[in-house]
Scaffold this active site. Structure first.
Site, mmCIF file in Angstrom:
data_model
loop_
_atom_site.group_PDB
_atom_site.id
_atom_site.type_symbol
_atom_site.label_atom_id
_atom_site.label_comp_id
_atom_site.label_asym_id
_atom_site.label_seq_id
_atom_site.Cartn_x
_atom_site.Cartn_y
_atom_site.Cartn_z
ATOM 1 N N ASP A 37 -19.068 7.868 -1.480
ATOM 2 C CA ASP A 37 -20.632 8.112 -1.334
ATOM 3 C C ASP A 37 -20.956 9.174 -2.275
ATOM 4 O O ASP A 37 -19.713 10.451 -2.507
ATOM 5 C CB ASP A 37 -21.363 8.487 -0.429
ATOM 6 C CG ASP A 37 -22.886 7.667 -0.055
ATOM 7 O OD1 ASP A 37 -23.506 8.994 -0.995
ATOM 8 O OD2 ASP A 37 -23.307 7.308 0.714
ATOM 9 N N ASN A 90 -21.587 -1.372 -1.425
ATOM 10 C CA ASN A 90 -22.700 -1.610 -0.687
ATOM 11 C C ASN A 90 -23.786 -0.574 -1.302
ATOM 12 O O ASN A 90 -25.207 -1.131 -0.756
ATOM 13 C CB ASN A 90 -22.350 -1.094 0.664
ATOM 14 C CG ASN A 90 -23.793 -0.675 1.584
ATOM 15 O OD1 ASN A 90 -25.119 -1.362 1.897
ATOM 16 N ND2 ASN A 90 -23.880 0.615 1.805
ATOM 17 N N TYR A 156 -35.387 -2.917 -9.162
ATOM 18 C CA TYR A 156 -34.643 -3.711 -8.180
ATOM 19 C C TYR A 156 -34.091 -4.495 -7.767
ATOM 20 O O TYR A 156 -33.145 -5.391 -7.549
ATOM 21 C CB TYR A 156 -35.031 -2.480 -6.694
ATOM 22 C CG TYR A 156 -34.985 -2.785 -5.062
ATOM 23 C CD1 TYR A 156 -33.108 -1.887 -4.795
ATOM 24 C CD2 TYR A 156 -34.647 -3.504 -4.940
ATOM 25 C CE1 TYR A 156 -33.274 -2.352 -4.183
ATOM 26 C CE2 TYR A 156 -33.684 -4.109 -3.244
ATOM 27 C CZ TYR A 156 -33.036 -3.755 -2.674
ATOM 28 O OH TYR A 156 -32.074 -3.307 -1.671
ATOM 29 N N LYS A 160 -30.362 -6.642 -7.653
ATOM 30 C CA LYS A 160 -30.058 -7.877 -6.940
ATOM 31 C C LYS A 160 -29.855 -9.174 -7.445
ATOM 32 O O LYS A 160 -28.677 -9.688 -6.987
ATOM 33 C CB LYS A 160 -30.461 -7.449 -6.099
ATOM 34 C CG LYS A 160 -31.079 -6.303 -5.647
ATOM 35 C CD LYS A 160 -29.456 -5.567 -4.855
ATOM 36 C CE LYS A 160 -29.719 -4.532 -4.527
ATOM 37 N NZ LYS A 160 -28.382 -4.052 -4.010
ATOM 38 N N ILE A 189 -33.801 -4.143 6.910
ATOM 39 C CA ILE A 189 -33.502 -3.493 8.192
ATOM 40 C C ILE A 189 -33.681 -1.858 8.207
ATOM 41 O O ILE A 189 -33.757 -1.773 7.139
ATOM 42 C CB ILE A 189 -31.773 -3.582 7.380
ATOM 43 C CG1 ILE A 189 -31.177 -4.931 6.761
ATOM 44 C CG2 ILE A 189 -30.448 -2.875 8.345
ATOM 45 C CD1 ILE A 189 -31.816 -6.139 7.382
ATOM 46 N N THR A 191 -32.893 1.471 8.179
ATOM 47 C CA THR A 191 -32.325 2.172 7.218
ATOM 48 C C THR A 191 -32.897 3.351 6.833
ATOM 49 O O THR A 191 -34.293 3.341 6.462
ATOM 50 C CB THR A 191 -31.663 1.608 6.215
ATOM 51 O OG1 THR A 191 -32.261 1.615 5.024
ATOM 52 C CG2 THR A 191 -30.324 0.563 7.008
HETATM 53 P P1 NAD Z 1 -29.618 3.935 2.398
HETATM 54 O O1 NAD Z 1 -30.319 4.818 1.736
HETATM 55 O O2 NAD Z 1 -29.847 4.491 4.393
HETATM 56 O O3 NAD Z 1 -28.081 4.372 2.446
HETATM 57 C C1 NAD Z 1 -27.597 3.918 0.713
HETATM 58 C C2 NAD Z 1 -26.714 5.479 0.588
HETATM 59 O O4 NAD Z 1 -25.706 4.703 -0.816
HETATM 60 C C3 NAD Z 1 -26.767 6.509 0.831
HETATM 61 O O5 NAD Z 1 -25.567 7.172 1.727
HETATM 62 C C4 NAD Z 1 -26.800 7.283 -0.201
HETATM 63 O O6 NAD Z 1 -25.788 8.240 -0.766
HETATM 64 C C5 NAD Z 1 -25.437 6.195 -1.850
HETATM 65 N N1 NAD Z 1 -25.864 5.886 -2.845
HETATM 66 C C6 NAD Z 1 -26.790 6.652 -3.891
HETATM 67 N N2 NAD Z 1 -26.613 6.213 -5.252
HETATM 68 C C7 NAD Z 1 -25.778 6.373 -4.790
HETATM 69 C C8 NAD Z 1 -24.067 6.488 -5.297
HETATM 70 N N3 NAD Z 1 -24.783 6.422 -6.671
HETATM 71 N N4 NAD Z 1 -23.038 6.011 -5.189
HETATM 72 C C9 NAD Z 1 -22.659 6.569 -4.299
HETATM 73 N N5 NAD Z 1 -23.332 6.279 -3.103
HETATM 74 C C10 NAD Z 1 -24.601 6.102 -3.533
HETATM 75 O O7 NAD Z 1 -29.761 2.689 2.919
HETATM 76 P P2 NAD Z 1 -29.682 1.269 3.264
HETATM 77 O O8 NAD Z 1 -30.913 0.744 3.259
HETATM 78 O O9 NAD Z 1 -28.667 1.208 4.385
HETATM 79 O O10 NAD Z 1 -28.845 0.326 1.965
HETATM 80 C C11 NAD Z 1 -27.399 -0.151 1.767
HETATM 81 C C12 NAD Z 1 -27.554 -0.803 0.499
HETATM 82 O O11 NAD Z 1 -28.472 -2.058 1.036
HETATM 83 C C13 NAD Z 1 -28.332 -0.728 -0.303
HETATM 84 O O12 NAD Z 1 -27.195 -1.213 -2.218
HETATM 85 C C14 NAD Z 1 -29.696 -1.128 -0.812
HETATM 86 O O13 NAD Z 1 -30.271 -1.668 -1.928
HETATM 87 C C15 NAD Z 1 -29.297 -2.341 -0.049
HETATM 88 N N6 NAD Z 1 -30.163 -3.335 1.329
HETATM 89 C C16 NAD Z 1 -30.400 -2.554 2.259
HETATM 90 C C17 NAD Z 1 -32.170 -3.501 2.773
HETATM 91 C C18 NAD Z 1 -32.886 -2.653 3.418
HETATM 92 O O14 NAD Z 1 -33.520 -2.886 4.223
HETATM 93 N N7 NAD Z 1 -32.465 -1.019 4.018
HETATM 94 C C19 NAD Z 1 -31.766 -4.799 2.764
HETATM 95 C C20 NAD Z 1 -31.783 -5.481 1.211
HETATM 96 C C21 NAD Z 1 -30.771 -4.892 0.333
#
Ligand code: NAD
Length: 249
Positions: A37, A90, A156, A160, A189, A191
């Site tokens: 990360d 992820n 976005y 995706k 989700i 988060t």
């Molecule tokens: P989050 O913001 O809690 O976690 C994302 C993590 O990715 C963070 O720790 C951040 O520091 C890290 N990150 C960002 N840019 C980065 C980079 N260039 N290199 C390395 N790390 C990096 O968000 P989340 O909700 O846990 O999201 C995780 C994944 O799930 C994402 O790809 C997001 O698009 C996807 N997602 C989330 C949801 C939702 O509703 N939360 C739904 C569908 C998909």
């Protein structure tokens, strides 16, 4: 052996949200986990959570949009734990909201760099390491935004949708060599990412879906762990929707 026992796993974006839940789940199932990360403090917290639960993990500071970082991430897995079996690509960002005609070029480029090129760079570095030892399993993070359009989120959504296509292509290329490649498509989700986007009204969207709530990061982590395990040995090229029924309406 069930689960991820004795495997070596990488989780990108492992410092927060779904990635942290996945690192913890993979560790509980017996994987040795490389947490990658840009957020060092969060990553160290994830490592200590995995260790407190009796697992093994290490953090490597990685910007997944930077080729050299991603290569170093895979080298860390190989040098520290002797190989690579499992990867959850992820890491992702939501970017700024605006209608397509108002989107800045810089936002477009940043979201595509992290969410789409980041997954591509991951696959490019991880697959050869897996092939060194007979194969492996990869899960890429897509979204329901990889299947549907969402106004205001064109970078976005495009990133995706790209992940879904990349997943199908890599699955077709490497299946015969023992590498399975799948994606997960979560709905809303609970988060930090969703908390940051409060104005998008995602919580209300989740409440209007069949299960009537947001998902928990652990519910996505469980699906990723299953897809990476031998229990999913005949599943590849799939984009698994985990959305409380949002897309079935
Ligand atoms: P989050 O913001 O809690 O976690 C994302 C993590 O990715 C963070 O720790 C951040 O520091 C890290 N990150 C960002 N840019 C980065 C980079 N260039 N290199 C390395 N790390 C990096 O968000 P989340 O909700 O846990 O999201 C995780 C994944 O799930 C994402 O790809 C997001 O698009 C996807 N997602 C989330 C949801 C939702 O509703 N939360 C739904 C569908 C998909």
């Amino acid at each position: 052996m069930k689960g991820l026992h004795d495997s070596v796993a990488i989780v990108t974006g492992g410092s927060s949200g779904i990635g942290r839940a996945a690192a913890e789940r993979f560790g509980e199932e017996g994987a040795r986990v490389v947490v990658a990360d840009v957020d060092v403090e969060g990553g160290e917290e994830t490592v200590s959570r995995v260790e407190s639960a009796g697992g093994e993990a290490t953090f490597v500071e990685t910007d997944t949009s930077v080729e050299a970082d991603v290569e170093a991430m895979v080298e860390t897995a190989v040098d520290t734990y002797g190989g690579l079996d499992v990867a959850f690509n992820n890491a992702g960002i939501e970017g700024e909201m605006d209608a397509t005609a108002g989107q800045s070029i810089s936002n477009w480029e940043q979201v595509i760099a992290v969410n789409l090129s980041g997954v591509f760079l991951g696959l490019r570095a991880e697959i050869p390491a897996m092939l060194e030892d007979g194969g492996g399993a990869i899960v890429n993070m897509a979204s329901v935004a990889g299947l549907l359009g969402f106004p205001g989120l064109s970078p976005y959504v495009a990133s995706k949708h790209g992940v879904v296509g990349l997943t199908k292509t890599a699955a077709g290329e490497f299946g015969r060599e023992g590498v399975r490649v799948n994606a997960v498509c979560p709905g809303v989700i609970d988060t930090p990412m969703v908390a940051r986007g409060e104005e998008a009204g995602l919580e209300q969207v989740a409440q209007a879906s069949p299960l009537g709530r947001m998902g928990e990061p652990e519910e996505v982590a469980a699906a990723a762990a299953w897809l990476c395990s031998d229990d999913a040995s005949f599943v590849t090229g799939e984009s698994l929707v985990i959305d409380g029924g949002y897309t079935c309406q």
